[in-house]
Every structure is written in structure tokens, then in C-alpha cells.
Write a protein that holds these residues in place. Structure first.
Motif, PDB file in Angstrom:
ATOM      1  N   GLN A 171       0.836  -1.204   0.000  1.00 58.21           N
ATOM      2  CA  GLN A 171       0.000   0.000   0.000  1.00 58.21           C
ATOM      3  C   GLN A 171       0.870   1.253   0.000  1.00 58.21           C
ATOM      4  N   GLY A 172       2.015   1.186   0.692  1.00 60.34           N
ATOM      5  CA  GLY A 172       2.935   2.317   0.702  1.00 60.34           C
ATOM      6  C   GLY A 172       3.487   2.606  -0.682  1.00 60.34           C
ATOM      7  N   TYR A 173       3.901   1.571  -1.384  1.00 65.56           N
ATOM      8  CA  TYR A 173       4.432   1.767  -2.730  1.00 65.56           C
ATOM      9  C   TYR A 173       3.366   2.317  -3.677  1.00 65.56           C
ATOM     10  N   GLU A 174       2.135   1.919  -3.477  1.00 69.24           N
ATOM     11  CA  GLU A 174       1.059   2.446  -4.326  1.00 69.24           C
ATOM     12  C   GLU A 174       0.859   3.935  -4.077  1.00 69.24           C
ATOM     13  N   ILE A 175       0.860   4.336  -2.807  1.00 67.50           N
ATOM     14  CA  ILE A 175       0.758   5.763  -2.466  1.00 67.50           C
ATOM     15  C   ILE A 175       1.977   6.514  -2.993  1.00 67.50           C
ATOM     16  N   PHE A 176       3.146   5.930  -2.776  1.00 66.46           N
ATOM     17  CA  PHE A 176       4.405   6.534  -3.208  1.00 66.46           C
ATOM     18  C   PHE A 176       4.430   6.744  -4.716  1.00 66.46           C
ATOM     19  N   SER A 177       4.002   5.737  -5.457  1.00 64.59           N
ATOM     20  CA  SER A 177       3.985   5.837  -6.916  1.00 64.59           C
ATOM     21  C   SER A 177       3.051   6.940  -7.383  1.00 64.59           C
ATOM     22  N   ASP A 178       1.881   7.013  -6.772  1.00 68.27           N
ATOM     23  CA  ASP A 178       0.933   8.062  -7.142  1.00 68.27           C
ATOM     24  C   ASP A 178       1.511   9.437  -6.848  1.00 68.27           C
ATOM     25  N   LEU A 179       2.167   9.575  -5.697  1.00 67.76           N
ATOM     26  CA  LEU A 179       2.764  10.854  -5.319  1.00 67.76           C
ATOM     27  C   LEU A 179       3.899  11.233  -6.267  1.00 67.76           C
ATOM     28  N   MET A 180       4.735  10.260  -6.616  1.00 70.00           N
ATOM     29  CA  MET A 180       5.826  10.516  -7.548  1.00 70.00           C
ATOM     30  C   MET A 180       5.292  10.909  -8.920  1.00 70.00           C
ATOM     31  N   ASP A 181       4.268  10.213  -9.370  1.00 67.26           N
ATOM     32  CA  ASP A 181       3.700  10.507 -10.679  1.00 67.26           C
ATOM     33  C   ASP A 181       3.068  11.897 -10.697  1.00 67.26           C
ATOM     34  N   TYR A 182       2.370  12.248  -9.622  1.00 70.24           N
ATOM     35  CA  TYR A 182       1.777  13.583  -9.530  1.00 70.24           C
ATOM     36  C   TYR A 182       2.860  14.655  -9.549  1.00 70.24           C
ATOM     37  N   ALA A 183       3.952  14.409  -8.822  1.00 73.14           N
ATOM     38  CA  ALA A 183       5.050  15.373  -8.799  1.00 73.14           C
ATOM     39  C   ALA A 183       5.653  15.526 -10.181  1.00 73.14           C
ATOM     40  N   TYR A 184       5.830  14.417 -10.865  1.00 73.82           N
ATOM     41  CA  TYR A 184       6.400  14.444 -12.215  1.00 73.82           C
ATOM     42  C   TYR A 184       5.496  15.237 -13.167  1.00 73.82           C
ATOM     43  N   GLN A 185       4.204  14.957 -13.116  1.00 71.10           N
ATOM     44  CA  GLN A 185       3.260  15.644 -14.000  1.00 71.10           C
ATOM     45  C   GLN A 185       3.178  17.136 -13.676  1.00 71.10           C
ATOM     46  N   SER A 186       3.240  17.463 -12.384  1.00 74.70           N
ATOM     47  CA  SER A 186       3.116  18.868 -11.984  1.00 74.70           C
ATOM     48  C   SER A 186       4.325  19.682 -12.399  1.00 74.70           C
ATOM     49  N   GLY A 187       5.456  19.025 -12.613  1.00 68.93           N
ATOM     50  CA  GLY A 187       6.660  19.731 -13.014  1.00 68.93           C
ATOM     51  C   GLY A 187       6.758  19.997 -14.505  1.00 68.93           C
ATOM     52  N   GLN A 188       5.894  19.375 -15.289  1.00 67.79           N
ATOM     53  CA  GLN A 188       5.919  19.572 -16.738  1.00 67.79           C
ATOM     54  C   GLN A 188       5.505  21.004 -17.081  1.00 67.79           C
ATOM     55  N   PRO A 189       5.967  21.573 -18.234  1.00 64.86           N
ATOM     56  CA  PRO A 189       6.729  20.874 -19.279  1.00 64.86           C
ATOM     57  C   PRO A 189       8.246  20.924 -19.084  1.00 64.86           C
ATOM     58  N   SER A 190       8.730  21.499 -17.991  1.00 68.16           N
ATOM     59  CA  SER A 190      10.172  21.563 -17.773  1.00 68.16           C
ATOM     60  C   SER A 190      10.687  20.217 -17.277  1.00 68.16           C
ATOM     61  N   ALA A 191      11.610  19.622 -18.023  1.00 69.06           N
ATOM     62  CA  ALA A 191      12.156  18.332 -17.624  1.00 69.06           C
ATOM     63  C   ALA A 191      12.911  18.435 -16.300  1.00 69.06           C
ATOM     64  N   LEU A 192      13.623  19.545 -16.103  1.00 69.94           N
ATOM     65  CA  LEU A 192      14.369  19.735 -14.864  1.00 69.94           C
ATOM     66  C   LEU A 192      13.424  19.884 -13.678  1.00 69.94           C
ATOM     67  N   ALA A 193      12.381  20.691 -13.852  1.00 71.24           N
ATOM     68  CA  ALA A 193      11.415  20.892 -12.766  1.00 71.24           C
ATOM     69  C   ALA A 193      10.729  19.584 -12.408  1.00 71.24           C
TER      70      ALA A 193
END
Length: 205
Positions: free
Chosen positions: A64-86
Motif C-alpha cells: 500500500q505504501g508503494y502504491e501511495i508513493f507511486s501516485d505521489l511521484m507521478d503527480y510530482a512528475y506531471q506537476s513539473g511539466q513541461p520543464s524536464a528539470l522541474a
């Protein structure tokens, strides 16, 4: 304490929630199934309807932790777009945020000794989280010629290790350790130095 779950058809999750509280308070090996059952308000025998033993219960908490973690990581990745560095930097910060907000899950995932290959479901959830960081790393390296481009899996693993080190040493109140800088600043500066060394970020950025 009220009985959580058994009379409402959610005993399995009630036991996971109880285990997470005990893991945070006592560590992954510091509690028994009987304590988890008591915390959930059921008899010890009821635990075995859902889990074979303590490791099985901890593995579910890790899943369950990895599922939450993955969702959080994916949200962070999407929120940083379109800058690859961000996007890349956001995934690093998400690691710190997860460790702070979900300490029981974090311990079950990284400090319990439970292998991510214990079950196919756990392996898939763990690989999904790693995949988000690796994708962000791949995006960041696209401007480098292919023959000079470091493998995304290599430097995403380095950033994961750096993030984990900052969490373990400075973000989780490790006894006797203190830093004059906030963990977020330590991680951000470390990522910046590392990426410049690889040529992934221009020296004047």
C-alpha cells in the motif's frame, strides 16, 4: 478503543492500519500479531483469516505504501511539466514529502527487510515508483547526444539513493544527527551538483 473493521467487513485494512501505527512506534520487528489484533479490536485468531504471519502483514503495508508513493511521484512528475528539470526535481522532493507524511509505510517499504520480490504485486508497485523517476531522468537527458548520454537508470538510481540518504540522516529525526540546512535544501543542492557534473544541467543554471 473501538473495534475497527471486524464488524464492518474491513478487518484486513483495520489490521494494516494497526500495523502501520505499531511499525511507526516500535519498528517493524517490535510488535506481535497479537498486538496488531488488539490495536484493531479483534482476537489474535482473526488475524489469520487474512494474513499468514507478521511478515505477510508488513508486506501488505509496504504494498500500500508503494502504491501511495507511486501516485505521489507521478503527480510530482506531471506537476513539473513541461520543464524536464522541474519535473525531475519535483520527484526528488516527493520522496521527502512521502517519508514525512507516511512514516509507517516508509519503514515497511525500506526498513523492514521485506523483499520487493515477495509477491508479484509488491514488485510491480515498487517498479512503478522507480519507473516514474527513471522516466523523469530520461526526459532530462534528451538534449545530450546519445553516445554521451548517461543511462537514465543509472542516474535515477543515484538520485534515489541521494534522496534516501537525506531522509534517513536528516529528515526522520535520526538520533544524534542534525543539519544546519533543511533537508529539502540539502537534496536540491545535491541534485544540482550531481546533474551539473553529468552535463545534464548547464553550469550557469
Amino acid at each position: 478503543m473501538s473495534k475497527r473493521g471486524y464488524h464492518h467487513g474491513n478487518l484486513r485494512q483495520a489490521l494494516v492500519d494497526a500495523a502501520l501505527e505499531l511499525i511507526e512506534a516500535k519498528g517493524p520487528t517490535g510488535f506481535t500479531l497479537s498486538e496488531a489484533a488488539k490495536q484493531a479490536g479483534v482476537t489474535p485468531a482473526a488475524v489469520y483469516r487474512h494474513f499468514e504471519g507478521r511478515e505477510d502483514l508488513i508486506a501488505e503495508a509496504a504494498l500500500q505504501g508503494y502504491e501511495i508513493f507511486s501516485d505521489l511521484m507521478d503527480y510530482a512528475y506531471q506537476s513539473g511539466q513541461p520543464s524536464a528539470l522541474a519535473a525531475f526535481e519535483a520527484t526528488g522532493r516527493a520522496y521527502l514529502a512521502f517519508a514525512r507524511k507516511h512514516p509507517g509505510h516508509y519503514i515497511a517499504m525500506f526498513e523492514s527487510g521485506i523483499s520487493i520480490n515477495r509477491t508479484p504485486e509488491l514488485a510491480a508497485a515498487a517498479n512503478r515508483a522507480n519507473g516514474v523517476l527513471e522516466k523523469a531522468a530520461g526526459d532530462l537527458s534528451q538534449h545530450i547526444p546519445a553516445d554521451k548520454r548517461p543511462p537514465a537508470s543509472m542516474f535515477s538510481a543515484h538520485i534515489w539513493a541521494m534522496s534516501h540518504g537525506v531522509v534517513e540522516l536528516f529528515a526522520r529525526n535520526s538520533p544524534g544527527r542534525a543539519s544546519p540546512f533543511p533537508p529539502e535544501d540539502l537534496l536540491e543542492s545535491g541534485i544540482g551538483i550531481y546533474l551539473r557534473g553529468l552535463g545534464l544541467v548547464a553550469p550557469d543554471n
